[in-house]
Design a protein around this motif. Sequence first.
Motif, PDB file in Angstrom:
ATOM      1  N   TYR A 187      -2.048  -6.582  -6.997  1.00 58.80           N
ATOM      2  CA  TYR A 187      -1.789  -5.701  -5.865  1.00 58.80           C
ATOM      3  C   TYR A 187      -0.588  -6.157  -5.037  1.00 58.80           C
ATOM      4  CZ  TYR A 187      -6.389  -3.634  -6.777  1.00 58.80           C
ATOM      5  OH  TYR A 187      -7.466  -2.994  -7.364  1.00 58.80           O
ATOM      6  N   THR A 221       2.875  -4.625  -5.841  1.00 62.40           N
ATOM      7  CA  THR A 221       3.073  -3.171  -5.866  1.00 62.40           C
ATOM      8  C   THR A 221       4.356  -2.732  -5.172  1.00 62.40           C
ATOM      9  OG1 THR A 221       0.689  -2.761  -5.944  1.00 62.40           O
ATOM     10  CG2 THR A 221       2.090  -0.940  -5.244  1.00 62.40           C
ATOM     11  N   GLY A 222       4.509  -3.106  -3.908  1.00 66.44           N
ATOM     12  CA  GLY A 222       5.677  -2.675  -3.155  1.00 66.44           C
ATOM     13  C   GLY A 222       6.977  -3.160  -3.765  1.00 66.44           C
ATOM     14  N   VAL A 259      -3.487   2.317  -1.407  1.00 63.60           N
ATOM     15  CA  VAL A 259      -2.037   2.426  -1.597  1.00 63.60           C
ATOM     16  C   VAL A 259      -1.703   3.666  -2.417  1.00 63.60           C
ATOM     17  CG1 VAL A 259      -0.017   1.318  -2.638  1.00 63.60           C
ATOM     18  CG2 VAL A 259      -1.685  -0.060  -1.385  1.00 63.60           C
ATOM     19  N   ARG A 262      -1.845   6.707  -0.264  1.00 60.02           N
ATOM     20  CA  ARG A 262      -0.683   6.758   0.628  1.00 60.02           C
ATOM     21  C   ARG A 262       0.562   7.212  -0.125  1.00 60.02           C
ATOM     22  NH1 ARG A 262       0.466   1.281   2.735  1.00 60.02           N
ATOM     23  NH2 ARG A 262       2.163   2.358   3.787  1.00 60.02           N
TER      24      ARG A 262
END
Length: 265
Positions: A107, A110-111, A135, A138
């Motif tokens: 996780y 991710t960004g 996420v 979103r």
Amino acid sequence: MSPSRLGQHFLKSGQAIRTIVDTLDISSEETVLEIGSGHGELTTAILNARPAKLICVEKDPVLAAELEKEHRSNPDVKVIRGDVLRVVGPLARELTPPYKIVGNIPYYLTGHLLRLTGELETKPELSVLMLQKEVAERLAAKPPRMNRLAASVQFWALPRVVRIVPRSEFSPPPKVDSAIVEFVTKQSTRITPLRLGYFRAVQTLFRQPRKTILNNILFAIADSKKLSKDDVEKLLTNIGIDPQKRAQILSVEDISRIANLFFSP
């Protein structure tokens, strides 16, 4: 380094694996780049779909060695030991389109991975990623629930939540549920002045999301644009945007129009 220290949660659900492969819709002319191959459960399912080539990126040296041993007789499989954030860029430059990305990623990556993918000169035509459910929701948000993450990713891709995956379908189970997310890459998202202006607009509009569109823009251009509050209000109204609303009501197209007015070089 142990898998748990790398933040890995291995998918054990055959149904979820089938959903991922079905969503990938692999053809015999495509290369698939698998991120975080782990024990190889998804790897095997991808190979059964017969891609032209499968490239597996695995950071854990023990797991990477096991993958190399298992697939060493298959010339269509390449295993790369390394950090995905370091190797995906160079790999993408070498790949001949079309190619696709798939992964059950930690996780915390991710960004970083989405930002890296969005900056690739040659992007995958499709990505299918396992992400934290919150996420994922979103990312797929639309007005009036737009947010900074969704606005950033939806500039270059169309995200869709394919299936929610309960935490019980992983080993070890994470603390939250996950979701399989499909990203269909848009055309014409190369690095251009428009793209750079768009991301400056996103940063401005969502920096203080409780403020109005007007106030966020006024704050951002205070030192660089000789525009009064009335000027900015009129410009926004002329392109069909209510200056007194918040950025959550904006679409990607709205943000692009704002970028052209205030943030393009």
